[in-house]
Design an enzyme around this catalytic site. Structure first.
Site, PDB file in Angstrom:
ATOM      1  N   HIS A 176      -6.717  -7.197   0.072  1.00  0.00           N
ATOM      2  CA  HIS A 176      -6.831  -5.780  -0.267  1.00  0.00           C
ATOM      3  C   HIS A 176      -6.193  -5.468  -1.626  1.00  0.00           C
ATOM      4  O   HIS A 176      -5.222  -6.109  -2.009  1.00  0.00           O
ATOM      5  CB  HIS A 176      -6.154  -4.927   0.814  1.00  0.00           C
ATOM      6  CG  HIS A 176      -6.729  -5.128   2.182  1.00  0.00           C
ATOM      7  ND1 HIS A 176      -6.295  -6.144   3.018  1.00  0.00           N
ATOM      8  CD2 HIS A 176      -7.703  -4.458   2.849  1.00  0.00           C
ATOM      9  CE1 HIS A 176      -6.987  -6.084   4.154  1.00  0.00           C
ATOM     10  NE2 HIS A 176      -7.839  -5.076   4.070  1.00  0.00           N
ATOM     11  N   HIS A 212       0.803  -1.235   0.000  1.00  0.00           N
ATOM     12  CA  HIS A 212       0.000   0.000   0.000  1.00  0.00           C
ATOM     13  C   HIS A 212       0.834   1.281   0.000  1.00  0.00           C
ATOM     14  O   HIS A 212       0.313   2.336  -0.341  1.00  0.00           O
ATOM     15  CB  HIS A 212      -0.929   0.039   1.224  1.00  0.00           C
ATOM     16  CG  HIS A 212      -1.974  -1.031   1.235  1.00  0.00           C
ATOM     17  ND1 HIS A 212      -2.844  -1.226   0.187  1.00  0.00           N
ATOM     18  CD2 HIS A 212      -2.284  -1.966   2.173  1.00  0.00           C
ATOM     19  CE1 HIS A 212      -3.661  -2.241   0.485  1.00  0.00           C
ATOM     20  NE2 HIS A 212      -3.333  -2.703   1.676  1.00  0.00           N
TER      21      HIS A 212
END
Length: 371
Positions: free
Chosen positions: A181, A144
């Site tokens: 994710h 991320h």
């Protein structure tokens, strides 16, 4: 438990595998507040199953500021270094760099980032130098982080650093992300280039972090069509996931023809994860991994999410066995963290009885849109 063993004339082909490890590295990774001691649990279980003897264990180098600045901005790295020395929570600039809420500021966080970044770079170098066909860094995969900000527990984007290192030799590098994710940091890093294709299968629903990765997100400029996103709903199981994965990957392989692969194998998709979203087991993810390994390309394997620590260790140990074509016994061997695997002390993870919210027609629509 492991169903791999491709043979030529009855001989099993031995894959050369590098495993990134040192006691200091694991100790540094254990300090991550979101997954305390996870690195130790994963390594201990891999060791307890006797898998280290089938791999070359390589000690990671720590990444220098310059090595991390190949992707991250100097201002971000310098700020991370500054607050890391005293665990300073009050610096007004920290918010601008994504530090605070889900990326807490703790003393030594820069050393952690440099250790993880360096470990993935070490793994990539082993592939570049022809020392192995597969290199593993289970404590990496922090997908991320952006070039100038921390995000979603990720302070350094080691996956991006690894891809950039492989690009020194390989013209086309494929990034495959099967974490729960969306791999937004990696996609963003390469959204304008056709040299790196990013493929992410993930949960996509309103309010679910990071909120990106719809099927219509396909890259920008020269990188248009070089980002592939497969949005999925809660409850997906091994069989349907594998069907989606292989359908997409066959197209990707044919059209992009990669020369090397980086695969992020976050274990927060497992049944029993506190994220309580997908309903997968290591066997399903193992079949996805086997599909990629059959291409026989230089492959870098990374960890990622996984918040049920015992199940994450089960998953990555099973996947290590898959890479090595080693069958693993169901009974968890006695070792330091044995008591964490109760009450059944078994390597298997059973799916829970939650419904699969992915309707066949919707899944088919997503696949045909991608094609």
């Amino acid at each position: 438990m492991c169903d791999r063993g491709d043979s030529n004339d009855g001989k099993v082909t031995k894959r050369r595998v590098v495993y990134i490890y040192s006691p200091e590295y694991v100790e540094t990774c254990d300090s991550l507040s979101k997954v305390p001691n996870r690195a130790s649990m994963v390594h201990s279980l891999i060791e307890a199953y006797g898998l280290l003897q089938h791999m070359r264990v390589v000690k990671p180098n720590v990444a220098s500021m310059e090595e991390m600045a190949v992707f991250h901005t100097h201002s971000y790295l310098e700020h991370l270094h500054k607050i890391s020395q005293n665990g300073d929570n009050d610096d007004p600039q920290s918010g601008d760099f994504g530090l605070g809420y889900d990326c807490p500021i703790v003393e030594g966080i820069f050393d952690y980032a440099a250790a993880v970044g360096g470990a993935t770079l070490t793994a990539a170098r082993c592939l570049l130098d022809g020392k192995c066909e597969v290199a593993i860094n289970w404590a990496g995969g922090w997908h991320h982080a952006k070039k100038d900000e921390a995000s979603g527990f990720c302070y350094v984007n080691d996956a991006v650093l690894g891809i950039l290192k492989l690009r020194e030799k390989y013209e086309r590098v494929l990034y495959v992300d099967v974490d729960l994710h969306h791999g937004d940091g990696v996609e963003d890093a390469f959204s304008f280039t056709s040299k790196v294709m990013t493929v992410s299968l993930h949960k996509f629903s309103p309010g679910f972090f990071p909120g990106t990765g719809d099927v219509s997100d396909t890259g920008l400029g020269k990188g248009r069509w070089y980002a592939v996103n497969v949005p999925l709903e809660d409850g997906i199981r091994d069989d349907r996931y594998l069907q989606v994965f292989t359908s997409v990957m066959q197209e990707v392989k044919a059209l992009f023809n990669p020369e090397a692969v980086v695969m992020q194998l976050g274990a927060d998709t497992m049944a029993g994860d506190p994220m309580c979203s997908f309903n997968m087991t290591p066997v399903g993810v193992g079949k996805c991994l086997s599909h990629i390994l059959e291409w026989e390309l230089p492959t870098l394997l990374l960890g990622g999410g996984g918040y049920n620590l015992a199940n994450t260790a089960r998953c990555w140990t099973y996947l290590t066995g898959t890479v090595l074509a080693q069958s693993l016994s169901s009974e968890i061997p006695d070792h330091e963290f044995f008591t964490e695997y109760g009450p059944d002390y078994s390597l298997e993870i059973s799916p829970s009885c939650r419904p699969d919210r992915n309707e066949s027609q919707q899944v088919e629509r997503v696949i045909s849109t991608i094609k």
